[in-house]
Design a protein around this motif. Structure first.
Motif, PDB file in Angstrom:
ATOM      1  N   TRP A  14       0.828  -1.209   0.000  1.00  0.00           N
ATOM      2  CA  TRP A  14       0.000   0.000   0.000  1.00  0.00           C
ATOM      3  C   TRP A  14       0.862   1.259   0.000  1.00  0.00           C
ATOM      4  O   TRP A  14       0.671   2.164  -0.829  1.00  0.00           O
ATOM      5  CB  TRP A  14      -0.915  -0.039   1.224  1.00  0.00           C
ATOM      6  CG  TRP A  14      -1.758   1.160   1.456  1.00  0.00           C
ATOM      7  CD1 TRP A  14      -2.988   1.419   0.912  1.00  0.00           C
ATOM      8  CD2 TRP A  14      -1.467   2.275   2.328  1.00  0.00           C
ATOM      9  NE1 TRP A  14      -3.462   2.621   1.382  1.00  0.00           N
ATOM     10  CE2 TRP A  14      -2.552   3.163   2.251  1.00  0.00           C
ATOM     11  CE3 TRP A  14      -0.406   2.585   3.154  1.00  0.00           C
ATOM     12  CZ2 TRP A  14      -2.595   4.344   2.969  1.00  0.00           C
ATOM     13  CZ3 TRP A  14      -0.432   3.776   3.866  1.00  0.00           C
ATOM     14  CH2 TRP A  14      -1.526   4.638   3.770  1.00  0.00           C
ATOM     15  N   SER A  15       1.813   1.342   0.908  1.00  0.00           N
ATOM     16  CA  SER A  15       2.610   2.560   1.045  1.00  0.00           C
ATOM     17  C   SER A  15       3.573   2.740  -0.134  1.00  0.00           C
ATOM     18  O   SER A  15       3.803   3.871  -0.583  1.00  0.00           O
ATOM     19  CB  SER A  15       3.358   2.586   2.376  1.00  0.00           C
ATOM     20  OG  SER A  15       4.153   1.433   2.530  1.00  0.00           O
ATOM     21  N   ASN A  16       4.109   1.643  -0.663  1.00  0.00           N
ATOM     22  CA  ASN A  16       4.972   1.765  -1.839  1.00  0.00           C
ATOM     23  C   ASN A  16       4.183   2.246  -3.052  1.00  0.00           C
ATOM     24  O   ASN A  16       4.705   2.989  -3.882  1.00  0.00           O
ATOM     25  CB  ASN A  16       5.688   0.445  -2.137  1.00  0.00           C
ATOM     26  CG  ASN A  16       6.797   0.168  -1.131  1.00  0.00           C
ATOM     27  OD1 ASN A  16       7.334   1.076  -0.512  1.00  0.00           O
ATOM     28  ND2 ASN A  16       7.126  -1.097  -0.966  1.00  0.00           N
ATOM     29  N   HIS A  17       2.919   1.850  -3.138  1.00  0.00           N
ATOM     30  CA  HIS A  17       2.071   2.355  -4.217  1.00  0.00           C
ATOM     31  C   HIS A  17       1.791   3.853  -4.059  1.00  0.00           C
ATOM     32  O   HIS A  17       1.732   4.572  -5.068  1.00  0.00           O
ATOM     33  CB  HIS A  17       0.757   1.571  -4.312  1.00  0.00           C
ATOM     34  CG  HIS A  17       0.809   0.471  -5.320  1.00  0.00           C
ATOM     35  ND1 HIS A  17       0.757   0.690  -6.676  1.00  0.00           N
ATOM     36  CD2 HIS A  17       0.942  -0.859  -5.163  1.00  0.00           C
ATOM     37  CE1 HIS A  17       0.851  -0.449  -7.316  1.00  0.00           C
ATOM     38  NE2 HIS A  17       0.972  -1.413  -6.422  1.00  0.00           N
ATOM     39  N   LEU A  18       1.639   4.321  -2.835  1.00  0.00           N
ATOM     40  CA  LEU A  18       1.468   5.765  -2.633  1.00  0.00           C
ATOM     41  C   LEU A  18       2.700   6.523  -3.114  1.00  0.00           C
ATOM     42  O   LEU A  18       2.581   7.576  -3.767  1.00  0.00           O
ATOM     43  CB  LEU A  18       1.201   6.085  -1.156  1.00  0.00           C
ATOM     44  CG  LEU A  18      -0.145   5.681  -0.592  1.00  0.00           C
ATOM     45  CD1 LEU A  18      -0.215   6.014   0.896  1.00  0.00           C
ATOM     46  CD2 LEU A  18      -1.286   6.354  -1.338  1.00  0.00           C
ATOM     47  N   ILE A  19       3.869   6.002  -2.808  1.00  0.00           N
ATOM     48  CA  ILE A  19       5.111   6.624  -3.263  1.00  0.00           C
ATOM     49  C   ILE A  19       5.194   6.578  -4.785  1.00  0.00           C
ATOM     50  O   ILE A  19       5.528   7.575  -5.439  1.00  0.00           O
ATOM     51  CB  ILE A  19       6.338   5.933  -2.623  1.00  0.00           C
ATOM     52  CG1 ILE A  19       6.390   6.200  -1.106  1.00  0.00           C
ATOM     53  CG2 ILE A  19       7.631   6.342  -3.304  1.00  0.00           C
ATOM     54  CD1 ILE A  19       6.638   7.643  -0.714  1.00  0.00           C
ATOM     55  N   ALA A  22       2.944   9.129  -6.283  1.00  0.00           N
ATOM     56  CA  ALA A  22       3.499  10.476  -6.109  1.00  0.00           C
ATOM     57  C   ALA A  22       4.637  10.722  -7.095  1.00  0.00           C
ATOM     58  O   ALA A  22       4.718  11.796  -7.706  1.00  0.00           O
ATOM     59  CB  ALA A  22       3.980  10.665  -4.670  1.00  0.00           C
ATOM     60  N   LEU A  23       5.501   9.743  -7.281  1.00  0.00           N
ATOM     61  CA  LEU A  23       6.603   9.888  -8.233  1.00  0.00           C
ATOM     62  C   LEU A  23       6.084  10.058  -9.657  1.00  0.00           C
ATOM     63  O   LEU A  23       6.652  10.822 -10.441  1.00  0.00           O
ATOM     64  CB  LEU A  23       7.548   8.691  -8.151  1.00  0.00           C
ATOM     65  CG  LEU A  23       8.382   8.588  -6.873  1.00  0.00           C
ATOM     66  CD1 LEU A  23       9.134   7.270  -6.843  1.00  0.00           C
ATOM     67  CD2 LEU A  23       9.332   9.762  -6.742  1.00  0.00           C
ATOM     68  N   LYS A  24       5.005   9.359  -9.990  1.00  0.00           N
ATOM     69  CA  LYS A  24       4.420   9.488 -11.326  1.00  0.00           C
ATOM     70  C   LYS A  24       3.930  10.908 -11.582  1.00  0.00           C
ATOM     71  O   LYS A  24       3.860  11.340 -12.733  1.00  0.00           O
ATOM     72  CB  LYS A  24       3.253   8.512 -11.495  1.00  0.00           C
ATOM     73  CG  LYS A  24       3.677   7.074 -11.689  1.00  0.00           C
ATOM     74  CD  LYS A  24       2.461   6.172 -11.823  1.00  0.00           C
ATOM     75  CE  LYS A  24       2.852   4.734 -12.048  1.00  0.00           C
ATOM     76  NZ  LYS A  24       1.655   3.851 -12.163  1.00  0.00           N
ATOM     77  N   SER A  25       3.591  11.641 -10.524  1.00  0.00           N
ATOM     78  CA  SER A  25       3.057  12.992 -10.699  1.00  0.00           C
ATOM     79  C   SER A  25       4.140  14.065 -10.741  1.00  0.00           C
ATOM     80  O   SER A  25       3.827  15.238 -10.935  1.00  0.00           O
ATOM     81  CB  SER A  25       2.055  13.302  -9.580  1.00  0.00           C
ATOM     82  OG  SER A  25       2.741  13.511  -8.355  1.00  0.00           O
ATOM     83  N   THR A  26       5.397  13.689 -10.555  1.00  0.00           N
ATOM     84  CA  THR A  26       6.463  14.688 -10.584  1.00  0.00           C
ATOM     85  C   THR A  26       6.919  14.934 -12.021  1.00  0.00           C
ATOM     86  O   THR A  26       6.977  14.012 -12.829  1.00  0.00           O
ATOM     87  CB  THR A  26       7.667  14.263  -9.709  1.00  0.00           C
ATOM     88  OG1 THR A  26       8.254  13.072 -10.231  1.00  0.00           O
ATOM     89  CG2 THR A  26       7.243  14.054  -8.267  1.00  0.00           C
ATOM     90  N   THR A  65      12.576   1.665 -13.997  1.00  0.00           N
ATOM     91  CA  THR A  65      11.568   2.626 -14.416  1.00  0.00           C
ATOM     92  C   THR A  65      10.416   2.561 -13.414  1.00  0.00           C
ATOM     93  O   THR A  65      10.327   1.631 -12.597  1.00  0.00           O
ATOM     94  CB  THR A  65      11.035   2.295 -15.816  1.00  0.00           C
ATOM     95  OG1 THR A  65      10.339   1.036 -15.747  1.00  0.00           O
ATOM     96  CG2 THR A  65      12.159   2.229 -16.842  1.00  0.00           C
ATOM     97  N   LEU A  66       9.510   3.515 -13.528  1.00  0.00           N
ATOM     98  CA  LEU A  66       8.310   3.475 -12.684  1.00  0.00           C
ATOM     99  C   LEU A  66       7.502   2.207 -12.953  1.00  0.00           C
ATOM    100  O   LEU A  66       6.993   1.588 -12.009  1.00  0.00           O
ATOM    101  CB  LEU A  66       7.460   4.719 -12.923  1.00  0.00           C
ATOM    102  CG  LEU A  66       8.052   6.033 -12.409  1.00  0.00           C
ATOM    103  CD1 LEU A  66       7.271   7.213 -12.949  1.00  0.00           C
ATOM    104  CD2 LEU A  66       8.110   6.048 -10.897  1.00  0.00           C
ATOM    105  N   ASP A  67       7.381   1.810 -14.216  1.00  0.00           N
ATOM    106  CA  ASP A  67       6.634   0.588 -14.550  1.00  0.00           C
ATOM    107  C   ASP A  67       7.304  -0.655 -13.969  1.00  0.00           C
ATOM    108  O   ASP A  67       6.624  -1.556 -13.477  1.00  0.00           O
ATOM    109  CB  ASP A  67       6.489   0.438 -16.066  1.00  0.00           C
ATOM    110  CG  ASP A  67       5.534   1.457 -16.677  1.00  0.00           C
ATOM    111  OD1 ASP A  67       4.696   2.017 -15.932  1.00  0.00           O
ATOM    112  OD2 ASP A  67       5.633   1.696 -17.890  1.00  0.00           O
ATOM    113  N   GLU A  68       8.624  -0.705 -14.009  1.00  0.00           N
ATOM    114  CA  GLU A  68       9.338  -1.846 -13.430  1.00  0.00           C
ATOM    115  C   GLU A  68       9.158  -1.884 -11.910  1.00  0.00           C
ATOM    116  O   GLU A  68       9.000  -2.964 -11.332  1.00  0.00           O
ATOM    117  CB  GLU A  68      10.823  -1.783 -13.795  1.00  0.00           C
ATOM    118  CG  GLU A  68      11.093  -2.049 -15.254  1.00  0.00           C
ATOM    119  CD  GLU A  68      12.511  -1.709 -15.685  1.00  0.00           C
ATOM    120  OE1 GLU A  68      12.978  -2.335 -16.654  1.00  0.00           O
ATOM    121  OE2 GLU A  68      13.149  -0.815 -15.068  1.00  0.00           O
TER     122      GLU A  68
END
Length: 156
Positions: A14-19, A22-26, A65-68
């Motif tokens: 859960w918390s890693n998905h929140l991070i 957030a990274l995807k929005s930067t 990457t974010l996807d990885e």
């Protein structure tokens, strides 16, 4: 004990998905945050290899990457669920070997699996805190990745 550990790894997911979100929005991507998230996920992957007595499939500071990262977040949770559901509570007392890489003269050490699992959860929280601090320069609303937020939102 096993149910509590599974809950902790669900919190990790859960918390890693929140991070991740957030990274995807930067824009541009907060690269130090991505490096730290990848490190968190590599740590889980490596400890899974240790407890399962398999070869490492990742390195500690592997770039992703974010996807990885998103894929590895799911794979790690599945790996911990599989490990914990297929081993007895007594197995958690078994000692495993690891290399202490942060000493001047790295040495092999032994640790109980239960202690290793507690370590990996605390290690992740530490680095997520670092990521959130860095995100202050990129986004307005910071992710609340603490266990208390998870427990108050997810657990009934």
């Amino acid at each position: 004990m096993k149910e509590s550990l599974i809950k902790q790894f669900e919190f990790e997911y859960w918390s890693n998905h929140l991070i991740l979100d957030a990274l995807k929005s930067t824009n541009p991507i907060y690269s130090k945050g991505l490096q730290l998230l990848s490190h968190i996920l590599s740590s889980h992957c490596m400890w899974l290899s240790r407890v399962n007595k398999t070869d490492f499939t990742c390195t500690l500071f592997q770039e992703r990457t974010l996807d990885e990262c998103e894929l590895l977040i799911t794979q790690n949770l599945e790996g911990w669920r599989t490990y914990l559901s297929s081993h007895s509570t007594e197995n958690l007392n078994e000692k495993i070997e690891f290399m202490s890489a942060w000493e001047l003269n790295p040495s092999k050490r032994m640790i109980a699996i239960e202690d290793a699992l507690i370590h990996i959860i605390n290690h992740s929280s530490y680095h997520r805190g670092q990521i959130v601090m860095g995100l202050k320069n990129y986004i307005e609303v910071l992710p609340l990745t603490t266990y208390i937020m998870y427990a108050s939102e997810i657990i009934e």
